[in-house]
Design an enzyme around this catalytic site. Structure first.
Site, short mmCIF file in Angstrom:
data_model
loop_
_atom_site.label_atom_id
_atom_site.label_comp_id
_atom_site.label_asym_id
_atom_site.label_seq_id
_atom_site.Cartn_x
_atom_site.Cartn_y
_atom_site.Cartn_z
N HIS A 22 9.27 -22.18 -17.79
CA HIS A 22 9.08 -23.53 -17.24
C HIS A 22 8.79 -24.46 -18.41
O HIS A 22 7.64 -24.66 -18.80
CB HIS A 22 7.94 -23.52 -16.22
N HIS A 202 10.61 -27.26 -8.43
CA HIS A 202 9.20 -27.65 -8.50
C HIS A 202 8.73 -27.87 -7.05
O HIS A 202 9.37 -28.62 -6.30
CB HIS A 202 9.03 -28.96 -9.27
N GLU A 205 3.21 -28.70 -6.59
CA GLU A 205 2.47 -29.21 -7.77
C GLU A 205 1.53 -30.29 -7.23
O GLU A 205 0.31 -30.13 -7.23
CB GLU A 205 3.45 -29.77 -8.81
N1 ADE Z 1 9.50 -33.37 -15.19
C1 ADE Z 1 8.92 -33.02 -16.33
N2 ADE Z 1 7.73 -32.44 -16.08
C2 ADE Z 1 7.57 -32.43 -14.74
C3 ADE Z 1 6.57 -31.95 -13.87
N3 ADE Z 1 5.45 -31.39 -14.32
N4 ADE Z 1 6.74 -32.12 -12.55
C4 ADE Z 1 7.84 -32.70 -12.09
N5 ADE Z 1 8.83 -33.15 -12.86
C5 ADE Z 1 8.70 -33.02 -14.18
ZN ZN Z 2 7.83 -28.94 -14.77
#
Ligand code: ADE
Ligand code: ZN
Length: 338
Positions: A22, A202, A205
């Site tokens: 990642h 993703h 998060e």
């Molecule tokens: N693009 C770069 N880093 C990111 C992240 N942590 N979450 C979503 N998009 C991203």
């Molecule tokens: Zn990311």
């Protein structure tokens, strides 16, 4: 009574083989290189020097980071720029003992500014080929769709990528999570799968556990990027454990973007203890304060992880990668006997 975290020697960690799964290549653009490329390409940045750039890296959430990250990427113009960016990351990765890396790139960040898709991928590819020739470091490329843009733009990007499909191993989904659920990209991910590409996204998060379910059921992802909010849904955790769907967790990113207040409050150790296949990654190391080994060492210290757990994290990174099984077994045997 609290017990002190066992001390892990940085050299011991460096010699331990590991994969990074990642890493946004645009997020590895260090302030020094940003300034040099701005000068080379006659681009005016809203910063006078590297210290100014670093001072701007105070974020309240994902969006406040993304605004600065897309601005930084505006210095990348030529194929050589993309080569230099990628080569700089690969040198740091090699110094951390990374033997295999699966790299995200965001073509829309560049094609939207009139940079041809070919310019981006040719520069990245040349650096990856050089890393394999120089150190035997293997790699995969993951094309990420920007989820704040419409589905139609993602389809256009996938069309542009099709002539290069032999150089691309998977598709991913990144950028502003809240309000842009995985279901928005169900059809474009189906098309990517039909082209033989792996899928990741993703999810969880900043977004809720439902976005993780959607990534699993609608996008058919092989891994979840971040995924730390899965612990709000016990059925989801049980599912991720039963299917051994890996999470690519990025501890320092989670602190800089205020997903957790402090590293010692991070849920990585709890997720591991529940049987999840957790990996540690650096996400956007130039913005978040460290590359992979810094992420591992700081997390190890904050959570008091012992050496077998650190070895487990590195083994998980190999297991969760897209390397052929025979190669995975070789790296896993090296880690086990380390
Ligand atoms: N693009 C770069 N880093 C990111 C992240 N942590 N979450 C979503 N998009 C991203
Ligand atoms: Zn990311």
């Amino acid at each position: 009574m609290t017990t002190a975290a066992p001390t892990i020697c940085p050299d011991w960690l460096t010699r331990l083989p590991k994969a990074e799964l990642h890493l946004h290549i645009e997020g590895s653009l260090e302030p020094g290189l940003m300034m040099r490329l701005a000068k080379r390409n006659n681009i005016t940045l809203p910063y006078a020097n590297e210290a100014d750039i670093k001072a701007a890296y105070e974020f309240d959430n994902l969006q406040s980071f993304l605004d600065i990250y897309y601005q930084g990427a505006s210095v990348l113009i030529t194929e050589q720029d993309f080569y230099d960016l990628t080569w700089a990351y690969l040198q740091r990765a090699h110094a951390d003992g990374i033997v295999h890396t699966e790299i995200f790139f965001d073509p829309q960040t560049h094609t939207e500014r009139g940079i041809p898709f070919a310019t981006v991928i040719n520069g990245l590819r040349r650096a990856l080929v050089d890393a394999e020739a120089t150190w035997g470091m293997t790699s995969r490329l993951i094309l990420c769709f920007l989820r704040h843009l419409p589905e139609s733009d993602a389809f256009t990007t996938l069309e542009e990528a099709t002539p290069y499909v032999d150089w691309i191993d998977g598709v991913g989904l990144d950028s502003s999570e809240l309000g842009h659920p995985p279901e928005k990209f169900e059809r474009v991910f189906a098309r990517a799968r039909a082209l033989g590409l792996h899928c990741v996204a993703h999810a969880g998060e900043e977004g809720p556990p439902d976005y993780i379910w959607q990534a699993l059921h609608l996008l058919h992802v092989a891994r979840i990027d971040h995924g730390v909010r899965c612990d709000e849904d016990a059925d989801l955790v049980a599912h991720l454990v039963a299917k051994q769907i890996p999470l690519t967790v990025c501890p320092l990113s989670n602190i800089k973007l205020r997903v957790f207040d402090e590293l010692r409050q991070h849920n990585l150790a709890e997720l591991l203890a529940k049987g999840l296949c957790v990996t540690v990654n650096s996400d956007d190391p130039a913005y978040f304060g460290g590359y992979l080994n810094t992420n591992i060492l700081q997390t190890q210290q904050a959570l008091g992880l012992d050496e077998p757990t650190v070895k487990q994290l590195c083994a998980n990174s190999i297991t969760a990668s897209w390397l052929p099984d025979a190669i995975k077994q070789q790296w896993l045997a090296k880690i086990a006997s380390y």
